[in-house]
Write a protein that holds these residues in place. Structure first.
Motif, PDB file in Angstrom:
ATOM      1  N   ALA A 149       3.679  -1.720  -9.289  1.00  0.00           N
ATOM      2  CA  ALA A 149       3.033  -2.217 -10.504  1.00  0.00           C
ATOM      3  C   ALA A 149       2.931  -3.746 -10.476  1.00  0.00           C
ATOM      4  O   ALA A 149       1.900  -4.316 -10.844  1.00  0.00           O
ATOM      5  CB  ALA A 149       3.805  -1.752 -11.732  1.00  0.00           C
ATOM      6  N   ALA A 150       4.008  -4.389 -10.018  1.00  0.00           N
ATOM      7  CA  ALA A 150       3.985  -5.854  -9.951  1.00  0.00           C
ATOM      8  C   ALA A 150       2.998  -6.340  -8.889  1.00  0.00           C
ATOM      9  O   ALA A 150       2.285  -7.330  -9.101  1.00  0.00           O
ATOM     10  CB  ALA A 150       5.388  -6.374  -9.644  1.00  0.00           C
ATOM     11  N   LEU A 151       2.929  -5.659  -7.757  1.00  0.00           N
ATOM     12  CA  LEU A 151       2.034  -6.088  -6.683  1.00  0.00           C
ATOM     13  C   LEU A 151       0.566  -5.923  -7.050  1.00  0.00           C
ATOM     14  O   LEU A 151      -0.283  -6.723  -6.645  1.00  0.00           O
ATOM     15  CB  LEU A 151       2.329  -5.284  -5.411  1.00  0.00           C
ATOM     16  CG  LEU A 151       3.621  -5.625  -4.669  1.00  0.00           C
ATOM     17  CD1 LEU A 151       3.863  -4.616  -3.549  1.00  0.00           C
ATOM     18  CD2 LEU A 151       3.579  -7.040  -4.107  1.00  0.00           C
ATOM     19  N   THR A 152       0.253  -4.888  -7.806  1.00  0.00           N
ATOM     20  CA  THR A 152      -1.145  -4.599  -8.135  1.00  0.00           C
ATOM     21  C   THR A 152      -1.567  -5.127  -9.500  1.00  0.00           C
ATOM     22  O   THR A 152      -2.752  -5.078  -9.842  1.00  0.00           O
ATOM     23  CB  THR A 152      -1.399  -3.088  -8.103  1.00  0.00           C
ATOM     24  OG1 THR A 152      -0.566  -2.447  -9.093  1.00  0.00           O
ATOM     25  CG2 THR A 152      -1.092  -2.509  -6.730  1.00  0.00           C
ATOM     26  N   GLY A 153      -0.609  -5.599 -10.303  1.00  0.00           N
ATOM     27  CA  GLY A 153      -0.931  -6.044 -11.649  1.00  0.00           C
ATOM     28  C   GLY A 153      -1.189  -4.898 -12.602  1.00  0.00           C
ATOM     29  O   GLY A 153      -1.797  -5.086 -13.671  1.00  0.00           O
ATOM     30  N   SER A 154      -0.705  -3.702 -12.271  1.00  0.00           N
ATOM     31  CA  SER A 154      -0.917  -2.543 -13.132  1.00  0.00           C
ATOM     32  C   SER A 154      -0.068  -2.646 -14.389  1.00  0.00           C
ATOM     33  O   SER A 154       1.127  -2.967 -14.345  1.00  0.00           O
ATOM     34  CB  SER A 154      -0.561  -1.258 -12.381  1.00  0.00           C
ATOM     35  OG  SER A 154      -0.599  -0.142 -13.252  1.00  0.00           O
ATOM     36  N   ALA A 155      -0.697  -2.352 -15.536  1.00  0.00           N
ATOM     37  CA  ALA A 155       0.027  -2.318 -16.801  1.00  0.00           C
ATOM     38  C   ALA A 155       0.458  -0.897 -17.139  1.00  0.00           C
ATOM     39  O   ALA A 155       1.036  -0.658 -18.198  1.00  0.00           O
ATOM     40  CB  ALA A 155      -0.852  -2.874 -17.924  1.00  0.00           C
ATOM     41  N   GLY A 156       0.175   0.047 -16.252  1.00  0.00           N
ATOM     42  CA  GLY A 156       0.540   1.437 -16.487  1.00  0.00           C
ATOM     43  C   GLY A 156       2.026   1.672 -16.312  1.00  0.00           C
ATOM     44  O   GLY A 156       2.775   0.799 -15.849  1.00  0.00           O
ATOM     45  N   CYS A 157       2.458   2.868 -16.684  1.00  0.00           N
ATOM     46  CA  CYS A 157       3.863   3.245 -16.529  1.00  0.00           C
ATOM     47  C   CYS A 157       4.223   3.262 -15.045  1.00  0.00           C
ATOM     48  O   CYS A 157       3.549   3.939 -14.259  1.00  0.00           O
ATOM     49  CB  CYS A 157       4.082   4.621 -17.151  1.00  0.00           C
ATOM     50  SG  CYS A 157       5.694   5.345 -16.776  1.00  0.00           S
ATOM     51  N   PRO A 158       5.275   2.548 -14.625  1.00  0.00           N
ATOM     52  CA  PRO A 158       5.652   2.549 -13.206  1.00  0.00           C
ATOM     53  C   PRO A 158       5.961   3.949 -12.675  1.00  0.00           C
ATOM     54  O   PRO A 158       5.656   4.257 -11.519  1.00  0.00           O
ATOM     55  CB  PRO A 158       6.890   1.652 -13.171  1.00  0.00           C
ATOM     56  CG  PRO A 158       6.714   0.728 -14.338  1.00  0.00           C
ATOM     57  CD  PRO A 158       6.072   1.576 -15.400  1.00  0.00           C
ATOM     58  N   HIS A 159       6.561   4.799 -13.522  1.00  0.00           N
ATOM     59  CA  HIS A 159       6.851   6.168 -13.083  1.00  0.00           C
ATOM     60  C   HIS A 159       5.549   6.925 -12.801  1.00  0.00           C
ATOM     61  O   HIS A 159       5.442   7.640 -11.792  1.00  0.00           O
ATOM     62  CB  HIS A 159       7.661   6.896 -14.149  1.00  0.00           C
ATOM     63  CG  HIS A 159       9.032   6.348 -14.346  1.00  0.00           C
ATOM     64  ND1 HIS A 159      10.101   6.698 -13.546  1.00  0.00           N
ATOM     65  CD2 HIS A 159       9.521   5.463 -15.259  1.00  0.00           C
ATOM     66  CE1 HIS A 159      11.186   6.056 -13.955  1.00  0.00           C
ATOM     67  NE2 HIS A 159      10.861   5.298 -14.993  1.00  0.00           N
ATOM     68  N   ALA A 160       4.565   6.772 -13.686  1.00  0.00           N
ATOM     69  CA  ALA A 160       3.286   7.444 -13.480  1.00  0.00           C
ATOM     70  C   ALA A 160       2.570   6.894 -12.256  1.00  0.00           C
ATOM     71  O   ALA A 160       1.936   7.651 -11.498  1.00  0.00           O
ATOM     72  CB  ALA A 160       2.405   7.267 -14.720  1.00  0.00           C
ATOM     73  N   LEU A 161       2.669   5.585 -12.033  1.00  0.00           N
ATOM     74  CA  LEU A 161       2.035   4.974 -10.873  1.00  0.00           C
ATOM     75  C   LEU A 161       2.665   5.507  -9.583  1.00  0.00           C
ATOM     76  O   LEU A 161       1.951   5.854  -8.632  1.00  0.00           O
ATOM     77  CB  LEU A 161       2.182   3.454 -10.946  1.00  0.00           C
ATOM     78  CG  LEU A 161       1.562   2.648  -9.800  1.00  0.00           C
ATOM     79  CD1 LEU A 161       0.059   2.875  -9.715  1.00  0.00           C
ATOM     80  CD2 LEU A 161       1.870   1.164  -9.972  1.00  0.00           C
ATOM     81  N   ALA A 162       3.991   5.586  -9.550  1.00  0.00           N
ATOM     82  CA  ALA A 162       4.667   6.096  -8.357  1.00  0.00           C
ATOM     83  C   ALA A 162       4.299   7.552  -8.109  1.00  0.00           C
ATOM     84  O   ALA A 162       4.057   7.955  -6.961  1.00  0.00           O
ATOM     85  CB  ALA A 162       6.179   5.948  -8.510  1.00  0.00           C
ATOM     86  N   ARG A 163       4.261   8.340  -9.156  1.00  0.00           N
ATOM     87  CA  ARG A 163       3.912   9.760  -8.994  1.00  0.00           C
ATOM     88  C   ARG A 163       2.476   9.915  -8.488  1.00  0.00           C
ATOM     89  O   ARG A 163       2.212  10.697  -7.568  1.00  0.00           O
ATOM     90  CB  ARG A 163       4.084  10.494 -10.318  1.00  0.00           C
ATOM     91  CG  ARG A 163       3.799  11.996 -10.227  1.00  0.00           C
ATOM     92  CD  ARG A 163       4.158  12.715 -11.513  1.00  0.00           C
ATOM     93  NE  ARG A 163       3.422  12.204 -12.656  1.00  0.00           N
ATOM     94  CZ  ARG A 163       3.961  11.454 -13.616  1.00  0.00           C
ATOM     95  NH1 ARG A 163       5.245  11.132 -13.571  1.00  0.00           N
ATOM     96  NH2 ARG A 163       3.223  11.024 -14.631  1.00  0.00           N
ATOM     97  N   ALA A 164       1.541   9.149  -9.054  1.00  0.00           N
ATOM     98  CA  ALA A 164       0.144   9.243  -8.640  1.00  0.00           C
ATOM     99  C   ALA A 164      -0.025   8.794  -7.189  1.00  0.00           C
ATOM    100  O   ALA A 164      -0.791   9.400  -6.426  1.00  0.00           O
ATOM    101  CB  ALA A 164      -0.736   8.405  -9.562  1.00  0.00           C
TER     102      ALA A 164
END
Length: 366
Positions: A149-164
């Motif tokens: 999330a920090a590397l991509t600038g994503s504001a989404g849930c880190p758990h959801a990002l990792a799962r996706a």
């Protein structure tokens, strides 16, 4: 770490036996083939060239022109994951510029920026060992999500990002590995990639998210399990943890294969390579991870991250994160109480890995 390997061969045999399970249960046929051919630096099976030798591996990455967008390669997968402009899709000056930008985002300054984020997760989760067990795959997934999330600038849930990112990689893995493709695999991979892209400010960062999450989730639990099984926690102090982290990454080789395609006729270890040949570069064997004994040296440790212009720019970040995890776990000297291999993940890894402390640091809650 190297000396420890020589002094404790029995313990390392146990660590190696456990770690082999992630290969044998996730991709048994593929790794049986690699084991059968590993004594040859280069082996040809039809239009597929298996590259095991350390020198041949480096030559393939530094001297043979490679087709960055061919199906079944990392670049081909990147093209499927993004709307264009990904690092792996580019050629010439565009590729070099993108690499410089990515390397700048993953340099020592990135470690300084990201360390407080993953350290906060470690500070919150590791003390659970003082009063019970810790499931390390879930922790690795959280660390991976926060980092991505920090590397991509994503504001989404880190758990959801990792799962996706994990689901996207698993769906696309069939394009990376030799073997039959299940029906509907392309549609499934496209759907998972769309889910991931929806969590990112820039769709082209899907490749970065997939790489960061999947290598982290594969690497951290395997390295910690090896450290526990081989009794290496005394080496994981401020002075020794960085070298230990580098050696554990070599021994476990989280990304064991690099799939590529030759873009021109060439020669490799005295064997002809034809344009369009599929190259399966076995990073695990080039790093000597399959051989017991002391580390072959710095070049072997680097081999798990590629070589030359095809080296992974995130190597320093990976080593720093594993170093901090080892430093956090070492005061508890944990042992493995349960492990279950992941049969669905893109990279060989654990679906569950449970640790239990053998000692409690001073100041821990009763």
């Amino acid at each position: 770490m190297t000396g420890g390997t020589g002094r404790e061969p029995g313990r390392h045999r146990g660590a190696r036996r456990r770690d082999r399970r992630v290969y044998l249960r996730s991709h048994p046929l593929l790794f049986a083939l690699l084991a059968a051919t590993r004594r040859r630096p280069v082996a040809r099976l039809g239009r597929t060239v298996l590259v095991h030798g350390a020198e041949a591996y480096r030559e393939a990455l530094t001297r043979i022109p490679l087709d960055r967008t061919a199906p079944g390669t990392t670049g081909g997968a990147a093209a499927a994951l993004t709307d264009g402009g990904a690092l792996f899709d580019q050629e010439g000056p565009g590729h070099r510029t993108a690499r410089r930008e990515l390397a700048a985002g993953l340099d020592a300054g990135a470690v300084d920026r990201l360390c407080p984020r993953w350290q906060a997760v470690l500070d919150a989760r590791i003390p659970r060992l003082a009063t019970g067990e810790l499931e390390l795959v879930a922790l690795a997934r959280e660390l991976a999500g926060v980092t991505a999330a920090a590397l991509t600038g994503s504001a989404g849930c880190p758990h959801a990002l990792a799962r996706a990112a994990a689901e996207t990689a698993a769906a696309a893995a069939r394009d990376h590995l030799p073997g039959p493709r299940p029906r509907g695999a392309a549609r499934t991979a496209a759907a998972r990639a769309a889910d991931l892209a929806a969590l990112l400010p820039r769709p082209r960062d899907a490749v970065l998210a997939v790489a960061a999450v999947n290598t982290t989730v594969a690497a951290l639990p395997r390295a910690a399990a090896w450290c526990a099984d081989a009794g290496l926690w005394p080496c994981a102090d401020l002075a020794g943890a960085p070298a230990l982290a580098a050696e554990l990454l070599r021994l476990t080789a989280p990304s064991p294969l690099l799939p590529r395609v030759a873009a021109a006729d060439a020669e490799l270890a005295g064997r002809p390579v034809r344009r369009g040949d599929r190259l399966v570069l076995v990073a695990r064997h080039a790093a000597g991870a399959h051989r017991p004994g002391p580390s072959p040296g710095p070049a072997a440790a680097q081999a798990v991250f590629g070589a030359g212009p095809h080296a992974c720019p995130g190597a320093g970040l990976a080593r720093a994160l594993l170093t901090d995890l080892l430093l956090a776990l070492a005061p508890y000297a944990p042992v493995v109480t349960g492990a279950r291999a992941d049969r669905r993940s893109a990279l060989p890894g654990w679906a569950e890995l449970t640790l239990r402390a053998t000692r409690t640091p001073a100041g821990s809650p009763p």
